[in-house]
Design an enzyme around this catalytic site. Structure first.
Site, PDB file in Angstrom:
ATOM      1  N   GLU A  78       0.792  -1.229   0.000  1.00 45.63           N
ATOM      2  CA  GLU A  78       0.000   0.000   0.000  1.00 45.63           C
ATOM      3  C   GLU A  78       0.826   1.282   0.000  1.00 45.63           C
ATOM      4  O   GLU A  78       0.737   2.097   0.896  1.00 45.63           O
ATOM      5  CB  GLU A  78      -0.954  -0.007   1.196  1.00 45.63           C
ATOM      6  CG  GLU A  78      -1.982  -1.123   1.082  1.00 45.63           C
ATOM      7  CD  GLU A  78      -2.989  -1.115   2.203  1.00 45.63           C
ATOM      8  OE1 GLU A  78      -4.183  -1.096   1.890  1.00 45.63           O
ATOM      9  OE2 GLU A  78      -2.600  -1.147   3.379  1.00 45.63           O
TER      10      GLU A  78
HETATM   11  C1  ACM Z   1      -2.181  -5.518   3.741  1.00 46.75           C
HETATM   12  O1  ACM Z   1      -3.277  -6.000   4.100  1.00 46.75           O
HETATM   13  N1  ACM Z   1      -2.081  -4.219   3.478  1.00 46.75           N
HETATM   14  C2  ACM Z   1      -1.015  -6.336   3.605  1.00 46.75           C
END
Ligand code: ACM
Length: 688
Positions: free
Chosen positions: A311
């Site tokens: 992310e």
């Molecule tokens: C994640 O759930 N951002 C690895």
């Protein structure tokens, strides 16, 4: 003559009956995970006389205490002078960090119990099986006669616990390690850092753990060592995760020199993804990481080290002219030759991190976003966004772990995790690529789980993942049998100290205050928190300081009452309720269904006055009203079915409207009975 023959036959029969071993009904195995092979005998070993341990030399100091813990739970603390023998033999000390063998055999005969294994790890796994074997019948406990040969399907069977969003004290981690050991999970993935906090003491960079979070909670290094020892004694490895380059607001708050821009950061107290990332273009970032890794790789001896990588949309990099210039100068651009490509910069960062970790003998793990053609193959990829990530990574030669489908925080069913297989029969991987699939991990992210409710969000659903990763694929296709065994394992976990059953009840009592808790429980047990990531988007603003003590937090992630209701509905829909198909069994089902519906209908009448008195509960009023409305509707539908009546178009339209309204969440929870209600109310809706 005939009379004599009959007498003789009866006499012989009597003797055969007396001489034969007692034929008792074979126990349905309550074992979870199911062993690779088991052969049940007809006899049993009574536990009225305690087992006497016979363990000659034990080179692994973990084995004797593990046996003592088990025997204490089985028969009390005293070591008996005599009694049936529990004989344990193993070859060598098992090394979990080397994926050492976990194979074992376990035999129970009327004479005693024997465990044989090549390594001490196998002994620990056998003890977990032995703990699940006792059967109680007529107030007598016994072990059924059995011969078990067992070994895991996958070497890596993990549970991720996020201790960054909400800090999880040592006792919480330890009892969850006990739960892991009970279902043969063998890797604790400890998510220690995130935007909201850096949860491990750093003596080199102390501002990380003292300044990065608003609550200032962290594990001392002594506590980390205590947890590692506790896990190791149960044959469980601990892999730490230091999530970077994004998810690092806490790092940047503590050490602003790591940031990619000129913004000023304060500790982050919200849950939404920040996309804040440390600066991969400065050498000082790597000198920082070099020192941090020296400290942390020494603290965590496991050969694997998780560096996160998820992310990061690159906004911190794209919006900083200095970093854009760096990307252009280093040709980190897309095919058009101009647009900067943040993925290439992140791959550069990963390569630098990988080199720092390899220098210390570590294998790096990263989330699937870090995958790309330039990523060195030895990096392990953990797939969370989809199954494709796993396949793509294995095809590029990376070892892989599956977590997509195993995210416990998304409140999906145990069945959905159970039916998620890292290597399904239709897997497109070649035999060589299949070997790269190390296993998988259940993941418990902690935006909506604090140390109080954590256990109830993990258990018993994590046990479904544990079985998927341990047991043979062919013998683990029955969801019904999984659900038969989950309550049994759930009770075992409770005796081990997990608080997954008691805490929801305590929360309900707290919410009910001086009122009777039963009506609130009747509602809560058919609620579930909204699924997937919806809880973030319901108009209720959560921060790290929001208490998780509302009705939604007491609601089960998967409602057992709703699941059973669905089964009852389907059997009634399958013909039980019509006059023609009325058998004694189907009448009982209809009666049970009607009783349930009447309870739900009456419940609202008692509960509404409680809602009026208690402002913290009021937001759940609509759910109670809707449950009563659905119940009323289904009672009408049962009458129609029994009278062989076809519902009118007007009735159906009204029913649809009621059901649609009942699907609306309130207080970030939703009624878990609506889908099944639809199958009963609307004749054309078929079972799932
Ligand atoms: C994640 O759930 N951002 C690895």
């Amino acid at each position: 003559m005939i009379g004599i023959r009959i007498c003789l036959a009866a006499w012989l029969g009597l003797w055969l009956f007396l001489l034969a071993p007692a034929t008792r009904a074979q126990p349905a195995p309550n074992l979870l995970p199911l062993p690779a092979e088991m052969h049940w005998g007809k006899d049993r070993l009574s536990l009225s006389k305690p087992l006497k341990l016979q363990l000659d030399a034990s080179p692994d100091p973990a084995v004797r205490p593990a046996v003592r813990r088990l025997l204490t739970r089985l028969q009390g603390p005293a070591e008996p002078a005599a009694g049936p023998v529990l004989q344990i033999r193993y070859g060598r000390v098992g090394q979990p960090e080397k994926f050492d063998e976990e194979r074992y055999s376990l035999r129970v005969t009327p004479m005693g119990v024997s465990i044989d294994a090549p390594t001490s790890l196998g002994v620990l796994r056998a003890l977990a099986t032995l703990e699940q074997l006792p059967v109680t019948e007529k107030k007598q406990r016994y072990l059924p006669e059995v011969d078990i040969q067992d070994q895991p399907r996958f070497a890596w069977r993990g549970l991720l616990i996020d201790a960054a969003r909400h800090f999880m004290p040592v006792a919480v981690i330890k009892r969850n390690i006990d739960g892991m050991a009970a279902v043969k999970l063998n890797v604790l993935h400890w998510h220690l850092t995130d935007d909201q906090g850096f949860r491990v003491e750093s003596q080199v960079f102390p501002r990380l753990h003292t300044v990065g979070s608003t609550d200032g909670l962290f594990y001392t290094q002594a506590q980390v060592r205590e947890v590692l020892a506790y896990a190791a004694a149960r044959g469980i490895r601990v892999v730490p995760e230091f999530d970077m380059p994004s998810h690092t607001t806490s790092w940047i708050v503590a050490y602003p020199r790591l940031k990619s821009n000129d913004s000023t950061y304060a500790p982050y107290t919200s849950w939404r993804t920040t996309n804040v990332a440390i600066d991969p273009t400065r050498e000082t970032t790597y000198t920082f990481l070099d020192s941090l890794f020296t400290e942390m790789t020494a603290l965590f001896p496991d050969p694997y080290f998780h560096a996160g990588g998820d992310e990061n949309d690159g906004r911190n990099w794209r919006r900083t002219p200095r970093i854009v210039a760096y990307m252009q100068a280093n040709k980190m651009v897309k095919a058009d030759g101009k647009t900067v490509d943040k993925h290439q910069l992140q791959t550069y960062f990963n390569r630098r991190v990988l080199a720092l970790l390899q220098k210390r003998g570590k294998t790096m793990i990263g989330w699937d976003e870090i995958l790309g053609p330039d990523l060195p193959r030895e990096t392990v990829i953990q797939s969370w966004r989809g199954k494709k990530g796993l396949v793509d990574a294995a095809k590029l030669g990376h070892p892989v772990l599956l977590s997509n489908g195993y995210y416990l925080d998304l409140n999906n069913t145990a069945a959905s995790s159970y039916l998620t297989d890292p290597l399904p029969p239709d897997s497109p991987l070649t035999p060589v690529e299949r070997k790269l699939v190390l296993g998988g991990e259940a993941a418990m992210w902690a935006e909506f789980a604090d140390s109080v409710v954590l256990d109830s969000r993990i258990w018993p659903r994590a046990a479904a993942v544990a079985e998927r990763l341990w047991s043979p694929q062919a013998s683990t296709q029955s969801v019904a049998d999984l659900y038969r065994r989950l309550p049994v394992i759930s009770a075992e976990l409770e005796t081990l100290g997990l608080r997954h059953r008691i805490v929801p009840e305590l929360l309900l009592k707290q919410l009910a205050g001086s009122s009777n808790v039963a009506p609130l429980r009747t509602l809560a047990e058919v609620l579930e928190p909204v699924k997937e990531y919806k809880r973030h988007f319901q108009g209720f603003t959560y921060t790290t300081a929001t208490p998780l003590n509302r009705l939604v937090d007491a609601a089960p992630a998967e409602s057992e009452v709703a699941r059973r209701f669905g089964i009852l509905v389907d059997s009634v829909v399958a013909g039980g309720a019509t006059a023609a198909g009325r058998t004694a069994a189907s009448q009982r089902q209809v009666a049970a269904l009607r009783a349930q519906l009447l309870r739900w209908q009456a419940n609202d009448v008692v509960l509404q006055p409680q809602f009026l008195l208690n402002p913290t509960l009021r937001e759940y009023g609509p759910l109670s009203t809707n449950l009563a409305a659905v119940a009323r509707l289904l009672l009408e539908r049962l009458m129609q079915l029994q009278g062989g009546q076809v519902p009118s178009a007007a009735w159906l339209a009204a029913a649809k409207a009621t059901l649609d309204a009942a699907q609306a969440p309130a207080g970030q929870a939703e009624l878990a009975v609506v889908k099944a209600a639809r199958r009963l109310a609307i004749p054309s809706v078929s079972a799932p």
